[in-house]
Design a protein around this motif. Structure first.
Motif, PDB file in Angstrom:
ATOM      1  N   MET A   1      11.322 -12.519  24.106  1.00 49.80           N
ATOM      2  CA  MET A   1      11.934 -11.535  24.219  1.00 49.80           C
ATOM      3  C   MET A   1      11.642 -10.611  23.868  1.00 49.80           C
ATOM      4  SD  MET A   1      15.750 -11.318  22.613  1.00 49.80           S
ATOM      5  CE  MET A   1      16.514 -13.383  23.259  1.00 49.80           C
ATOM      6  N   LYS A   2      11.443 -10.128  24.772  1.00 53.00           N
ATOM      7  CA  LYS A   2      11.162  -8.350  24.458  1.00 53.00           C
ATOM      8  C   LYS A   2      12.927  -7.801  23.992  1.00 53.00           C
ATOM      9  CE  LYS A   2       6.785  -8.206  23.307  1.00 53.00           C
ATOM     10  NZ  LYS A   2       6.248  -8.823  24.697  1.00 53.00           N
ATOM     11  N   VAL A   3      13.182  -6.974  23.703  1.00 52.15           N
ATOM     12  CA  VAL A   3      13.824  -6.078  23.043  1.00 52.15           C
ATOM     13  C   VAL A   3      14.098  -4.009  23.617  1.00 52.15           C
ATOM     14  CG1 VAL A   3      16.443  -5.900  21.194  1.00 52.15           C
ATOM     15  CG2 VAL A   3      15.319  -7.864  21.635  1.00 52.15           C
ATOM     16  N   VAL A   4      14.967  -3.836  24.369  1.00 52.51           N
ATOM     17  CA  VAL A   4      14.703  -2.241  24.540  1.00 52.51           C
ATOM     18  C   VAL A   4      15.917  -1.674  24.401  1.00 52.51           C
ATOM     19  CG1 VAL A   4      14.173  -0.999  26.193  1.00 52.51           C
ATOM     20  CG2 VAL A   4      13.323  -3.188  25.911  1.00 52.51           C
ATOM     21  N   ALA A   5      16.369  -0.682  23.388  1.00 51.01           N
ATOM     22  CA  ALA A   5      17.373  -0.078  23.315  1.00 51.01           C
ATOM     23  C   ALA A   5      16.809   1.776  23.437  1.00 51.01           C
ATOM     24  CB  ALA A   5      17.045   1.054  21.604  1.00 51.01           C
TER      25      ALA A   5
ATOM     26  N   ALA B   1      16.741  -3.472  15.959  1.00 49.43           N
ATOM     27  CA  ALA B   1      16.664  -5.173  16.616  1.00 49.43           C
ATOM     28  C   ALA B   1      15.268  -4.863  17.415  1.00 49.43           C
ATOM     29  CB  ALA B   1      17.637  -5.168  17.307  1.00 49.43           C
ATOM     30  N   SER B   2      15.154  -3.952  17.946  1.00 50.27           N
ATOM     31  CA  SER B   2      14.228  -3.417  19.206  1.00 50.27           C
ATOM     32  C   SER B   2      12.756  -3.280  19.067  1.00 50.27           C
ATOM     33  CB  SER B   2      14.465  -2.045  19.568  1.00 50.27           C
ATOM     34  OG  SER B   2      15.767  -1.573  19.680  1.00 50.27           O
ATOM     35  N   ASP B   3      11.829  -3.807  20.283  1.00 48.87           N
ATOM     36  CA  ASP B   3      10.699  -3.329  20.346  1.00 48.87           C
ATOM     37  C   ASP B   3      10.047  -2.424  20.936  1.00 48.87           C
ATOM     38  OD1 ASP B   3       9.805  -6.496  19.854  1.00 48.87           O
ATOM     39  OD2 ASP B   3      11.063  -6.666  21.540  1.00 48.87           O
ATOM     40  N   LEU B   4      11.171  -1.996  21.786  1.00 47.41           N
ATOM     41  CA  LEU B   4      10.953  -0.054  22.586  1.00 47.41           C
ATOM     42  C   LEU B   4      12.307   0.589  22.393  1.00 47.41           C
ATOM     43  CD1 LEU B   4       9.256   1.793  24.050  1.00 47.41           C
ATOM     44  CD2 LEU B   4      10.213   0.062  25.951  1.00 47.41           C
TER      45      LEU B   4
ATOM     46  N   LEU C   1       5.852  -3.397  27.635  1.00 50.69           N
ATOM     47  CA  LEU C   1       6.867  -4.131  27.456  1.00 50.69           C
ATOM     48  C   LEU C   1       5.492  -4.761  27.449  1.00 50.69           C
ATOM     49  CD1 LEU C   1       9.911  -4.970  28.707  1.00 50.69           C
ATOM     50  CD2 LEU C   1       9.325  -3.633  26.317  1.00 50.69           C
ATOM     51  N   GLU C   2       4.775  -5.201  28.460  1.00 49.51           N
ATOM     52  CA  GLU C   2       3.738  -6.459  28.054  1.00 49.51           C
ATOM     53  C   GLU C   2       2.649  -6.273  27.514  1.00 49.51           C
ATOM     54  OE1 GLU C   2       2.100  -6.889  32.195  1.00 49.51           O
ATOM     55  OE2 GLU C   2       4.670  -8.002  33.036  1.00 49.51           O
ATOM     56  N   ARG C   3       2.341  -5.126  26.834  1.00 46.52           N
ATOM     57  CA  ARG C   3       0.876  -4.479  25.594  1.00 46.52           C
ATOM     58  C   ARG C   3       2.201  -4.987  24.231  1.00 46.52           C
ATOM     59  NH1 ARG C   3       0.493  -1.281  30.013  1.00 46.52           N
ATOM     60  NH2 ARG C   3       1.399   1.086  29.467  1.00 46.52           N
ATOM     61  N   ILE C   4       2.976  -4.777  24.872  1.00 44.32           N
ATOM     62  CA  ILE C   4       3.186  -4.988  23.027  1.00 44.32           C
ATOM     63  C   ILE C   4       3.639  -6.674  22.958  1.00 44.32           C
ATOM     64  CG2 ILE C   4       5.792  -5.035  21.453  1.00 44.32           C
ATOM     65  CD1 ILE C   4       6.892  -2.780  23.725  1.00 44.32           C
TER      66      ILE C   4
ATOM     67  N   ARG D   1       8.062   0.301  13.458  1.00 47.62           N
ATOM     68  CA  ARG D   1       9.288   0.777  13.927  1.00 47.62           C
ATOM     69  C   ARG D   1       8.669   0.843  14.568  1.00 47.62           C
ATOM     70  NH1 ARG D   1       7.633   7.184  14.500  1.00 47.62           N
ATOM     71  NH2 ARG D   1       5.748   6.974  12.916  1.00 47.62           N
ATOM     72  N   PRO D   2       9.504   0.964  15.981  1.00 48.38           N
ATOM     73  CA  PRO D   2       9.862   0.274  17.769  1.00 48.38           C
ATOM     74  C   PRO D   2       9.263   2.014  18.228  1.00 48.38           C
ATOM     75  CG  PRO D   2      11.986   0.442  17.082  1.00 48.38           C
ATOM     76  CD  PRO D   2      10.922   0.815  15.622  1.00 48.38           C
ATOM     77  N   ALA D   3       8.135   0.714  19.249  1.00 47.83           N
ATOM     78  CA  ALA D   3       7.308   2.765  20.263  1.00 47.83           C
ATOM     79  C   ALA D   3       9.068   2.954  20.513  1.00 47.83           C
ATOM     80  CB  ALA D   3       6.670   1.764  21.071  1.00 47.83           C
ATOM     81  N   ALA D   4       8.632   4.429  20.874  1.00 47.91           N
ATOM     82  CA  ALA D   4       8.876   5.213  21.046  1.00 47.91           C
ATOM     83  C   ALA D   4       8.875   6.210  22.906  1.00 47.91           C
ATOM     84  CB  ALA D   4      10.065   6.095  20.509  1.00 47.91           C
ATOM     85  N   SER D   5       9.462   6.223  23.933  1.00 52.71           N
ATOM     86  CA  SER D   5       8.915   6.693  24.431  1.00 52.71           C
ATOM     87  C   SER D   5      10.071   7.349  25.078  1.00 52.71           C
ATOM     88  CB  SER D   5       8.480   5.815  25.357  1.00 52.71           C
ATOM     89  OG  SER D   5       7.851   6.462  26.983  1.00 52.71           O
ATOM     90  N   VAL D   6      10.060   8.642  26.231  1.00 53.61           N
ATOM     91  CA  VAL D   6      10.931   9.468  27.178  1.00 53.61           C
ATOM     92  C   VAL D   6      10.670   9.074  28.347  1.00 53.61           C
ATOM     93  CG1 VAL D   6      11.689  12.151  27.702  1.00 53.61           C
ATOM     94  CG2 VAL D   6      10.876  11.096  25.536  1.00 53.61           C
ATOM     95  N   VAL D   7      11.695   9.196  28.283  1.00 52.10           N
ATOM     96  CA  VAL D   7      12.131   9.211  30.286  1.00 52.10           C
ATOM     97  C   VAL D   7      12.886   9.947  31.011  1.00 52.10           C
ATOM     98  CG1 VAL D   7      14.069   7.389  30.473  1.00 52.10           C
ATOM     99  CG2 VAL D   7      13.225   7.792  32.417  1.00 52.10           C
ATOM    100  N   PHE D   8      12.675  10.557  31.948  1.00 57.38           N
ATOM    101  CA  PHE D   8      12.710  12.333  32.397  1.00 57.38           C
ATOM    102  C   PHE D   8      14.123  12.026  33.439  1.00 57.38           C
ATOM    103  CE2 PHE D   8       9.413  13.939  30.334  1.00 57.38           C
ATOM    104  CZ  PHE D   8      10.421  15.218  30.289  1.00 57.38           C
TER     105      PHE D   8
END
Length: 295
Positions: A1-5, A167-170, A290-293, A209-216
């Motif tokens: 399971m991968k968790v994204v906030a 709780a998050s991976d990303l 997510l596959e790379r995490i 610390r979960p990875a973080a990335s911006v989506v415009f």
């Protein structure tokens, strides 16, 4: 399971729309997906259930509030009992193997936040317990079959949003490409880093610390690309080496506006070809990340 906030302490940047469509997109690809609505405004919840369904069927005993209310109790009831399946989306997914479930928001989540903060003030030693509650819920054996969890956070960085971070991976940060919307990215990043450090000081089970990335999001396109003013903002963010997604999500009120009323996200609804194509590209790009995490 991968968790994204899906998180940003600025409102009006398309968090809920993105969460709903990503969840439906993953489910359309055969995944078992869980959505968690942490915003008391419940926009994600009522994007899948009517107001009357939410009030009559979910609010009495099937919301995320009911989980937070259990903190510190001996109640061993499975959190899976809080899960609901949106019927109109499931009809769209019926021919495939995917599934989309949701844990609804509650109107009183602001009160929950206040009560939890008061508990923390009176008992600082409970820091890990209070901030790790959502992480513990998602680790329950009854949730082991989910492939992806998407958490829609309220536009703040309070105790409940911090639960999502723990709780998050990303962390996915939807941001409108303008000065005011992008101005808070660094501030949010600093708050996240500070919180994770504090969490690890107080918890017996530290987190990365979960990875973080911006989506415009809410991008205005011209000739197949963002307008010059927004392109300039995007370029400045990229020049600062802030992680960003290549896919951008266009501003289309005509396409996105009616979707919640029908209970089916745009990515499944068959309207707005350009928007649907972008959303599918976003699902693919997020899936790759997510596959790379590492598990």
């Amino acid at each position: 399971m991968k968790v994204v906030a899906v998180i940003n302490h600025k409102g009006g940047v398309g968090k809920t729309t993105l969460t709903a469509n990503l969840g439906a997109g993953f489910a359309a690809r055969g995944q078992k997906v869980l959505l968690v609505d942490l915003d008391g405004q419940a926009s994600l919840t009522i994007s899948f259930f009517t107001q009357s369904e939410w009030t009559a069927d979910l609010l009495p005993e099937k919301t995320i509030k009911h989980w937070f209310d259990r903190i510190g109790s001996d109640n061993a009831e499975s959190p899976a009992k809080l899960v609901s399946t949106p019927p109109r989306v499931q009809d769209k997914l019926a021919r495939g193997t995917g599934r989309l479930d949701l844990i609804a928001a509650h109107r009183d989540l602001t009160d929950v936040e206040t009560n939890l903060a008061a508990e923390l003030l009176s008992a600082p030693g409970r820091f890990g317990e209070l901030h790790g509650s959502l992480r513990g819920m998602l680790a329950h054996d009854d949730f082991a079959d989910y492939d992806t969890v998407l958490i829609d956070c309220a536009p703040n960085f309070g105790l409940i949003a911090k639960n999502a971070v723990a709780a998050s991976d990303l962390l996915l940060i939807p941001t409108k490409p303008d000065y005011l919307s992008t101005n808070g990215i660094d501030s949010l990043g600093l708050k996240i880093r500070s919180f994770v450090e504090e969490y690890n000081e107080h918890s017996e089970v530290p987190v990365e610390r979960p990875a973080a990335s911006v989506v415009f999001t809410m991008v205005q396109n011209q000739n197949g690309a963002p307008i010059e003013a927004q392109r300039s903002v995007i370029s400045r963010i990229e020049a600062r080496e802030v992680p960003t997604f290549a896919t951008t999500i266009r501003d289309s009120k005509a396409v996105y506006g009616p979707a919640p009323e029908h209970g089916v996200p745009v990515i499944l609804g068959g309207t707005g070809r350009a928007a649907t194509r972008e959303l599918r590209d976003m699902v693919s790009e997020l899936s790759g990340r997510l596959e790379r995490i590492a598990p």
